[in-house]
Design a protein around this motif. Structure first.
Motif, PDB file in Angstrom:
ATOM      1  N   SER A  74     -75.041  -6.544  31.077  1.00  0.00           N
ATOM      2  CA  SER A  74     -76.449  -6.846  31.334  1.00  0.00           C
ATOM      3  C   SER A  74     -76.756  -8.267  30.852  1.00  0.00           C
ATOM      4  O   SER A  74     -76.360  -8.653  29.751  1.00  0.00           O
ATOM      5  N   VAL A  75     -77.437  -9.020  31.679  1.00  0.00           N
ATOM      6  CA  VAL A  75     -77.848 -10.369  31.289  1.00  0.00           C
ATOM      7  C   VAL A  75     -78.803 -10.283  30.094  1.00  0.00           C
ATOM      8  O   VAL A  75     -78.721 -11.091  29.174  1.00  0.00           O
ATOM      9  N   GLY A  76     -79.655  -9.281  30.075  1.00  0.00           N
ATOM     10  CA  GLY A  76     -80.564  -9.100  28.948  1.00  0.00           C
ATOM     11  C   GLY A  76     -79.819  -8.892  27.644  1.00  0.00           C
ATOM     12  O   GLY A  76     -80.166  -9.473  26.613  1.00  0.00           O
ATOM     13  N   ALA A  77     -78.768  -8.079  27.674  1.00  0.00           N
ATOM     14  CA  ALA A  77     -77.970  -7.831  26.468  1.00  0.00           C
ATOM     15  C   ALA A  77     -77.269  -9.105  26.010  1.00  0.00           C
ATOM     16  O   ALA A  77     -77.197  -9.391  24.810  1.00  0.00           O
ATOM     17  N   LEU A  78     -76.762  -9.874  26.960  1.00  0.00           N
ATOM     18  CA  LEU A  78     -76.094 -11.122  26.619  1.00  0.00           C
ATOM     19  C   LEU A  78     -77.073 -12.110  25.991  1.00  0.00           C
ATOM     20  O   LEU A  78     -76.770 -12.723  24.967  1.00  0.00           O
ATOM     21  N   VAL A  79     -78.233 -12.251  26.581  1.00  0.00           N
ATOM     22  CA  VAL A  79     -79.237 -13.173  26.047  1.00  0.00           C
ATOM     23  C   VAL A  79     -79.677 -12.720  24.654  1.00  0.00           C
ATOM     24  O   VAL A  79     -79.801 -13.535  23.743  1.00  0.00           O
ATOM     25  N   ARG A  80     -79.881 -11.419  24.465  1.00  0.00           N
ATOM     26  CA  ARG A  80     -80.242 -10.899  23.143  1.00  0.00           C
ATOM     27  C   ARG A  80     -79.167 -11.247  22.110  1.00  0.00           C
ATOM     28  O   ARG A  80     -79.473 -11.626  20.983  1.00  0.00           O
ATOM     29  N   ALA A  81     -77.907 -11.073  22.502  1.00  0.00           N
ATOM     30  CA  ALA A  81     -76.801 -11.322  21.573  1.00  0.00           C
ATOM     31  C   ALA A  81     -76.763 -12.784  21.134  1.00  0.00           C
ATOM     32  O   ALA A  81     -76.523 -13.076  19.960  1.00  0.00           O
ATOM     33  N   PHE A  82     -77.009 -13.695  22.055  1.00  0.00           N
ATOM     34  CA  PHE A  82     -76.957 -15.117  21.713  1.00  0.00           C
ATOM     35  C   PHE A  82     -78.244 -15.605  21.057  1.00  0.00           C
ATOM     36  O   PHE A  82     -78.212 -16.460  20.188  1.00  0.00           O
ATOM     37  N   GLU A  83     -79.367 -15.076  21.472  1.00  0.00           N
ATOM     38  CA  GLU A  83     -80.659 -15.530  20.945  1.00  0.00           C
ATOM     39  C   GLU A  83     -81.033 -14.833  19.642  1.00  0.00           C
ATOM     40  O   GLU A  83     -81.791 -15.375  18.851  1.00  0.00           O
ATOM     41  N   GLY A  84     -80.549 -13.623  19.444  1.00  0.00           N
ATOM     42  CA  GLY A  84     -80.929 -12.867  18.267  1.00  0.00           C
ATOM     43  C   GLY A  84     -82.219 -12.104  18.520  1.00  0.00           C
ATOM     44  O   GLY A  84     -82.931 -12.355  19.484  1.00  0.00           O
ATOM     45  N   GLU A  85     -82.508 -11.174  17.661  1.00  0.00           N
ATOM     46  CA  GLU A  85     -83.679 -10.312  17.824  1.00  0.00           C
ATOM     47  C   GLU A  85     -84.891 -10.810  17.052  1.00  0.00           C
ATOM     48  O   GLU A  85     -85.896 -10.128  16.963  1.00  0.00           O
ATOM     49  N   GLY A  86     -84.809 -11.999  16.490  1.00  0.00           N
ATOM     50  CA  GLY A  86     -85.908 -12.512  15.675  1.00  0.00           C
ATOM     51  C   GLY A  86     -87.184 -12.742  16.466  1.00  0.00           C
ATOM     52  O   GLY A  86     -87.184 -12.788  17.693  1.00  0.00           O
ATOM     53  N   ASP A  87     -88.284 -12.887  15.729  1.00  0.00           N
ATOM     54  CA  ASP A  87     -89.573 -13.151  16.349  1.00  0.00           C
ATOM     55  C   ASP A  87     -89.593 -14.546  16.970  1.00  0.00           C
ATOM     56  O   ASP A  87     -88.873 -15.452  16.539  1.00  0.00           O
ATOM     57  N   VAL A  88     -90.475 -14.724  17.944  1.00  0.00           N
ATOM     58  CA  VAL A  88     -90.643 -16.013  18.607  1.00  0.00           C
ATOM     59  C   VAL A  88     -91.206 -17.044  17.624  1.00  0.00           C
ATOM     60  O   VAL A  88     -90.840 -18.210  17.658  1.00  0.00           O
ATOM     61  N   VAL A  89     -92.080 -16.610  16.747  1.00  0.00           N
ATOM     62  CA  VAL A  89     -92.656 -17.493  15.731  1.00  0.00           C
ATOM     63  C   VAL A  89     -92.320 -16.959  14.343  1.00  0.00           C
ATOM     64  O   VAL A  89     -92.122 -15.763  14.158  1.00  0.00           O
ATOM     65  N   ASP A  90     -92.270 -17.861  13.368  1.00  0.00           N
ATOM     66  CA  ASP A  90     -91.974 -17.474  11.990  1.00  0.00           C
ATOM     67  C   ASP A  90     -93.272 -17.431  11.201  1.00  0.00           C
ATOM     68  O   ASP A  90     -93.796 -18.465  10.791  1.00  0.00           O
ATOM     69  N   CYS A  91     -93.791 -16.248  11.033  1.00  0.00           N
ATOM     70  CA  CYS A  91     -95.063 -16.073  10.319  1.00  0.00           C
ATOM     71  C   CYS A  91     -94.860 -15.951   8.808  1.00  0.00           C
ATOM     72  O   CYS A  91     -95.795 -16.146   8.034  1.00  0.00           O
ATOM     73  N   GLU A  92     -93.674 -15.575   8.404  1.00  0.00           N
ATOM     74  CA  GLU A  92     -93.409 -15.294   6.992  1.00  0.00           C
ATOM     75  C   GLU A  92     -93.146 -16.542   6.168  1.00  0.00           C
ATOM     76  O   GLU A  92     -93.233 -16.509   4.950  1.00  0.00           O
TER      77      GLU A  92
END
Length: 147
Positions: A74-92
């Motif tokens: 799945s292209v979605g799985a590949l993109v997730r693996a390379f991009e990581g599951e982190g948030d788009v912005v860093d609020c912390e």
């Protein structure tokens, strides 16, 4: 959302291998065809091999080849693996930046997370075969290194 260069290159490497037929290009060939530094291509190829999406053989008759898992991934799985599951912005916040003062009552973070999930979900049903269907496949075969 903007993809990391490594994610973009991973997708392009897999697409190129999907149309390579019997030829097994080397990492050097792929780097030249994609006009990227060899070291960057080698890093991406190593990660794709670790994920089981391509095989790499050294020496005479060697080169890169797509695995069956790579063809159906799945292209979605590949993109997730390379991009990581982190948030788009860093609020912390981090060691060098303060946490967002709105984080306790902000609705933006949740909205961005839902948008990110929708982005991945839209890529999940797409496979490598979908990406290299006409007219893209023949065009990929015609790509050659810049002089």
């Amino acid at each position: 959302m903007r993809l990391l260069r490594s994610t973009d290159l991973a997708l392009r490497v897999l697409m190129r291998l999907a149309v390579s037929g019997e030829s097994n290009p080397t990492t050097k060939d792929v780097a030249a065809a994609m006009d990227v530094p060899y070291t960057h291509a080698a890093k991406v190829v190593a990660e794709l091999q670790h994920m089981g999406l391509l095989s790499a053989r050294r020496g005479r008759g060697g080169g890169l080849a797509l695995t069956e898992q790579g063809r159906t991934a799945s292209v979605g799985a590949l993109v997730r693996a390379f991009e990581g599951e982190g948030d788009v912005v860093d609020c912390e916040g981090t060691a060098t930046s303060a946490a967002c003062p709105l984080s306790s009552a902000c609705r933006l973070r949740g909205a961005l997370r839902r948008a990110q999930q929708a982005f991945y979900a839209s890529l999940d049903p797409i496979t490598l075969a979908d990406l290299v269907a006409e007219p893209t496949g023949p065009l990929l075969l015609g790509i050659s290194p810049r002089p």
